[in-house]
Design a protein around this motif. Structure first.
Motif, PDB file in Angstrom:
ATOM      1  N   PHE A 139      -3.449  -9.881   2.581  1.00 53.53           N
ATOM      2  CA  PHE A 139      -3.276  -8.468   3.236  1.00 53.53           C
ATOM      3  C   PHE A 139      -2.797  -7.698   2.284  1.00 53.53           C
ATOM      4  N   TRP A 140      -3.093  -6.174   2.396  1.00 54.87           N
ATOM      5  CA  TRP A 140      -2.490  -5.352   1.321  1.00 54.87           C
ATOM      6  C   TRP A 140      -2.095  -4.058   2.350  1.00 54.87           C
ATOM      7  N   VAL A 141      -0.694  -3.599   1.912  1.00 54.63           N
ATOM      8  CA  VAL A 141      -0.451  -2.591   2.606  1.00 54.63           C
ATOM      9  C   VAL A 141      -0.545  -1.478   1.600  1.00 54.63           C
ATOM     10  N   LEU A 172       3.063  -6.874   9.082  1.00 58.01           N
ATOM     11  CA  LEU A 172       2.223  -5.621   8.399  1.00 58.01           C
ATOM     12  C   LEU A 172       1.210  -4.990   8.987  1.00 58.01           C
ATOM     13  N   VAL A 173       0.771  -5.475  10.302  1.00 62.68           N
ATOM     14  CA  VAL A 173      -0.340  -4.894  11.007  1.00 62.68           C
ATOM     15  C   VAL A 173      -0.025  -4.042  12.229  1.00 62.68           C
ATOM     16  N   THR A 197      -2.897  -0.964   6.379  1.00 66.60           N
ATOM     17  CA  THR A 197      -2.814  -2.370   6.029  1.00 66.60           C
ATOM     18  C   THR A 197      -4.407  -2.871   6.410  1.00 66.60           C
ATOM     19  N   ALA A 215      -0.805   0.795   9.228  1.00 67.33           N
ATOM     20  CA  ALA A 215       0.286  -0.163   8.641  1.00 67.33           C
ATOM     21  C   ALA A 215       1.571  -0.292   9.881  1.00 67.33           C
ATOM     22  N   PHE A 267      -6.917  -6.256   5.604  1.00 68.44           N
ATOM     23  CA  PHE A 267      -6.653  -7.722   5.437  1.00 68.44           C
ATOM     24  C   PHE A 267      -8.150  -8.222   5.393  1.00 68.44           C
ATOM     25  N   TYR A 280       7.370  -2.162   8.874  1.00 69.39           N
ATOM     26  CA  TYR A 280       7.346  -2.509   7.615  1.00 69.39           C
ATOM     27  C   TYR A 280       7.548  -1.350   6.709  1.00 69.39           C
ATOM     28  N   TYR A 322       0.831 -11.262   9.889  1.00 73.88           N
ATOM     29  CA  TYR A 322       0.185 -10.209  10.683  1.00 73.88           C
ATOM     30  C   TYR A 322       1.019  -9.362  11.299  1.00 73.88           C
TER      31      TYR A 322
END
Length: 500
Positions: free
Chosen positions: A488-490, A373-374, A408, A396, A410, A400, A370
């Motif tokens: 999680f997806w960026v 990425l967040v 980002t 994001a 999630f 990162y 977390y």
């Protein structure tokens, strides 16, 4: 004219093709029950602090001097992986702690007040231990938040002498500390057989604020009152917060309360994965916001929180079973503009992030990813799905990626079935998207596990944080997650403007 035989053959062939097409359709779309819409024209709905995800250590853990070694390198590395963050030292035993600048760990508590609870004796925290804690925070880039004992009282009210001794000692050594006064004061009658009214506590906060200003901590935060969560069956919990704020809002920098979902003694695995359990926090956040809206200029904190109260449910609160609740709490709290969430606990109890051998547990890995990425800007995402999938979106983290359009998202999947999401909306363009994917799951869907998988590979902490590599998805407009998992997806190359 086609013969009957040829006609039958053609019909069979067409039927076969149709069946094959249906099979392929269901193979790739059977679980596509979720449509995710993110539009480019939106405002940031909330901005949380850089220390949004923070950690706590219960005061009881420092009662035994050998329990935590704040100087240990591995202990520091595990904490530093979660920086920037706050470290809160607080809990029920903060009302039993007496500070002494003497550095003798074997010192006795002969000067302590007469104990009014046979189950909770007073204990000493020495200057040496206090220095270790502060040096730990400096080394790990943590901001210390410390709860002062408000139960040191005499006929005149709160006795401030021990607090002044601690504050003077801290200032002399140039320690950077933010402060609290008391822990769950609405429960004092139950725990200590003593009551302190909200009006009286507000007066004590005013007095502490004056002490801090006089002794070099004018710019330190004072956070309170740390009441328990609002509950319909216990309206006095919320009433205490409201009455305190009406008397003491001018003296605090954050209005704080504690939140837990479950009773550790009775919680079962199924309780950790029921949508009804997740919805408890939403109701509590809305209740607290609605009833304290006139103080919206004062940031709201969850200053102590975890899955289940009473030290955590053994084998559940410290396993993957509790990870969806933890990630969902981060998503919901940010959405409701709670600016700081302090996880109980980093070490100690059955809800800790690391075990007694200093091995990270599942929620530590979730927290690290977390943090990686967040970002702190909260976005709006419309996820049309079932109650068993929950999703959140932020800009994001700039640490990162430098892509100012990157977001980002999630999500959690509470079902024993694959979840597939169609990415939709004016911010997302399937022919140009670049997605970094991080899926956290349990081997063989064993939700009791304390070893989690990242993109199918087990996570271990040897002497340093391993490389946490994503799966790379290009030019697609679908993402998916396996049963009982966290994702999680960026997403890069979006049309989002507000993340710049």
């Amino acid at each position: 004219m086609m013969s009957n035989k040829r006609l039958v053959t053609v019909c069979v062939f067409i039927t076969f093709c149709n069946v094959a097409a249906l099979v392929l359709f269901f193979k790739f779309n059977a679980h596509e029950r979720c449509v995710v819409t993110i539009n480019e024209d939106q405002e940031v709905s909330a901005i949380v602090s850089n220390e949004f995800l923070s950690i706590g250590i219960d005061t009881s853990e420092i009662e035994n001097y050998r329990k935590i070694d704040f100087t240990k390198s591995r202990f520091r590395k595990l904490a530093a992986a979660l920086a920037p963050a706050r470290l809160r030292i607080g809990g029920t035993m903060s009302e039993r702690l007496i500070f002494t600048k003497e550095d003798q760990p074997t010192a006795t508590c002969e000067a302590c007040p007469k104990n009014n609870s046979k189950f909770l004796p007073f204990f000493l925290m020495t200057g040496k231990k206090w220095t270790e804690i502060n040096e730990f925070c400096k080394a790990t880039k943590m901001k210390l938040l410390f709860s002062i004992n408000v139960m040191l009282r005499d006929a005149a009210g709160w006795n401030d002498q021990n607090a002044i001794e601690l504050i003077q000692y801290s200032k002399h050594r140039k320690f950077h500390v933010d402060w609290q006064l008391g822990n769950e004061p609405n429960s004092f009658r139950h725990v200590f057989n003593v009551s302190i009214s909200p009006h009286t506590l507000a007066h004590d906060f005013k007095h502490l604020r004056q002490i801090l200003n006089r002794h070099g901590y004018k710019h330190s935060l004072l956070v309170g009152p740390d009441t328990t969560r609002p509950q319909e069956e216990r309206p006095e919990c919320l009433r205490y917060m409201i009455d305190f704020l009406s008397n003491g809002s001018h003296y605090i920098n954050a209005r704080s309360w504690h939140q837990y979902y479950l009773n550790s003694r009775t919680a079962k695995l199924e309780d950790f994965w029921k949508p009804e359990t997740f919805d408890l926090l939403k109701t509590q956040l809305e209740t607290m916001h609605d009833h304290t809206s006139k103080y919206a200029n004062i940031p709201m904190w969850l200053s102590e929180t975890s899955s289940s109260y009473g030290g955590g449910a053994p084998g559940l609160s410290n396993s993957f079973a509790a990870s969806p609740l933890w990630l969902d709490k981060l998503g919901l709290a940010a959405r409701y503009n709670v600016t700081t969430v302090i996880r109980q606990s980093f070490f100690g109890g059955n809800y800790s992030l690391i075990d007694s051998n200093l091995n990270p547990l599942p929620d530590w890995w979730v927290s690290v990813i977390y943090k990686k990425l967040v970002g702190n800007k909260v976005l709006y995402v419309n996820c049309q799905c079932s109650r068993f999938q929950r999703m959140y979106a932020h800009c994001a983290s700039r640490k990162y990626t430098n892509d100012t359009t990157a977001i980002t998202i999630f999500a959690i999947n509470l079902e024993m079935a694959k979840a597939k999401f169609l990415l939709n909306g004016t911010a997302l363009h399937g022919d140009n998207l670049s997605i970094d994917e991080y899926i956290i799951s349990a081997r063989s869907n064993n939700r009791y596990t304390k070893t989690v998988l990242l993109n199918g590979w087990p996570l271990y902490f040897e002497s340093s944080l391993p490389d946490l590599e994503p799966n790379h998805i290009k030019y697609g407009n679908h993402i998916s997650m396996p049963p009982y998992s966290i994702g999680f997806w960026v997403i890069k190359n979006t049309s989002i403007k507000v993340c710049k």
